[in-house]
Write a protein that holds these residues in place. Structure first.
Motif, short mmCIF file in Angstrom:
data_model
loop_
_atom_site.label_atom_id
_atom_site.label_comp_id
_atom_site.label_asym_id
_atom_site.label_seq_id
_atom_site.Cartn_x
_atom_site.Cartn_y
_atom_site.Cartn_z
N TRP A 27 -10.29 -4.92 -0.31
CA TRP A 27 -10.98 -6.00 -1.01
C TRP A 27 -12.18 -6.48 -0.19
N ILE B 176 -9.78 -7.57 2.95
CA ILE B 176 -8.43 -7.03 3.05
C ILE B 176 -8.56 -5.51 3.07
N ASP C 31 -4.26 -2.32 1.55
CA ASP C 31 -3.46 -3.10 0.59
C ASP C 31 -3.27 -4.57 0.99
N SER C 32 -2.94 -4.82 2.28
CA SER C 32 -2.53 -6.19 2.64
C SER C 32 -2.92 -6.62 4.05
N GLY D 194 -3.24 -9.78 0.26
CA GLY D 194 -3.30 -8.71 -0.72
C GLY D 194 -1.94 -8.08 -0.94
N LYS E 104 0.16 -4.82 -3.59
CA LYS E 104 -0.01 -3.69 -4.51
C LYS E 104 1.34 -3.36 -5.13
N LEU F 120 -5.35 -9.78 -5.18
CA LEU F 120 -5.84 -10.59 -4.07
C LEU F 120 -5.49 -12.02 -4.39
N CYS G 9 -12.48 -4.98 -5.60
CA CYS G 9 -11.51 -4.09 -4.98
C CYS G 9 -12.09 -2.68 -4.90
#
Lengths: 111, 119
Positions: free
Chosen positions: A37, A50, A53-54, A66, A68, A75, A90
């Motif tokens: 992101w 981000i 993913d996180s 974040g 998935k 987000l 994204c």
């Protein structure tokens, strides 16, 4: 190029939680490729917010998170602040296109 | 400071050629892929392709194969995006970008170069 789908805009009052969705397909997010992101202010280059993913790069406040699941990612901004007013998009990789795919972008407005 | 500095805004007529540049500094240029992403208002971001400066290995997105040429000069720490015959549809903001590794997150962006193609 195919794109990941995001809502055009989301808004919230200061302190509220907002979420932005990013919907892909079985050839990108659904194939378990990482989602990243970015935050972009008008007239400036995007900034990584981000990754993987996180994960948050150093310096990014922990109110940004974040996640998935399946062919979608999200987000979240847990406690919206005035300085969070910006565009967010994204990004993932598409195995069929063999290139990056980007989200359509979401404008966050702080009421 | 780790940064990518791009060349300035350009205005061209359809059919003309153009080469824009992106100078990298603050890191070992030959250790990372470097490439180009464009933003067309209302159409979002699109990836054009990437080059690895160490060996000039170049990967183009299918939509842009044959339409542009991406290259890098490791002696100048500079990447390039080139057109031989511009079209109005090439009008966009072009960002030079550096992913952490091939097809991973982009952790470094240039400031953007506006290319306008109009008769």
């Amino acid at each position: 190029q195919s794109m990941l789908t995001q809502p055009p805009s989301v808004s919230g009052a200061p302190g509220q939680r907002v979420t932005i969705s990013c919907t892909g397909s079985s050839s990108n997010i659904g194939a378990n490729y990482d989602v990243h992101w970015y935050q972009q202010f008008p007239g400036t280059a995007p900034n990584l917010l981000i990754y993987g993913d996180s994960m948050r790069p150093s310096g990014v406040p922990d109110r940004f998170s974040g996640s998935k699941s399946g062919s979608s990612a999200s987000l979240a901004i847990s406690a919206l602040q005035a300085e969070d007013e910006a565009d967010y998009f994204c990004q993932s990789y598409d195995i069929v296109l063999s290139t990056y795919v980007f989200g359509t972008g979401t404008t966050v407005t702080v009421l | 400071e780790v940064q990518l500095v791009q060349s300035g805004a350009e205005v061209r007529k359809p059919g003309e050629s153009l080469k824009i540049s992106c100078k990298a500094s603050g890191y070992r240029f030959t250790n990372f892929w470097i490439g180009w992403v464009r933003h067309v208002p209302g159409h979002g971001l699109e990836s054009l392709g990437f080059v690895h400066p160490a060996d000039s290995d170049t990967r183009y997105s299918a939509s842009f194969e044959g339409q542009v040429t991406i290259s890098a000069d490791k002696s100048l720490n500079t990447a390039y995006l080139q057109w031989t015959s511009l079209q109005a549809s090439d009008t966009a903001m072009y960002f030079c970008v550096r992913p952490v590794m091939a097809w991973s997150q982009i952790d470094l962006w240039g400031q953007g170069s506006v290319v306008t193609v109009s008769s």
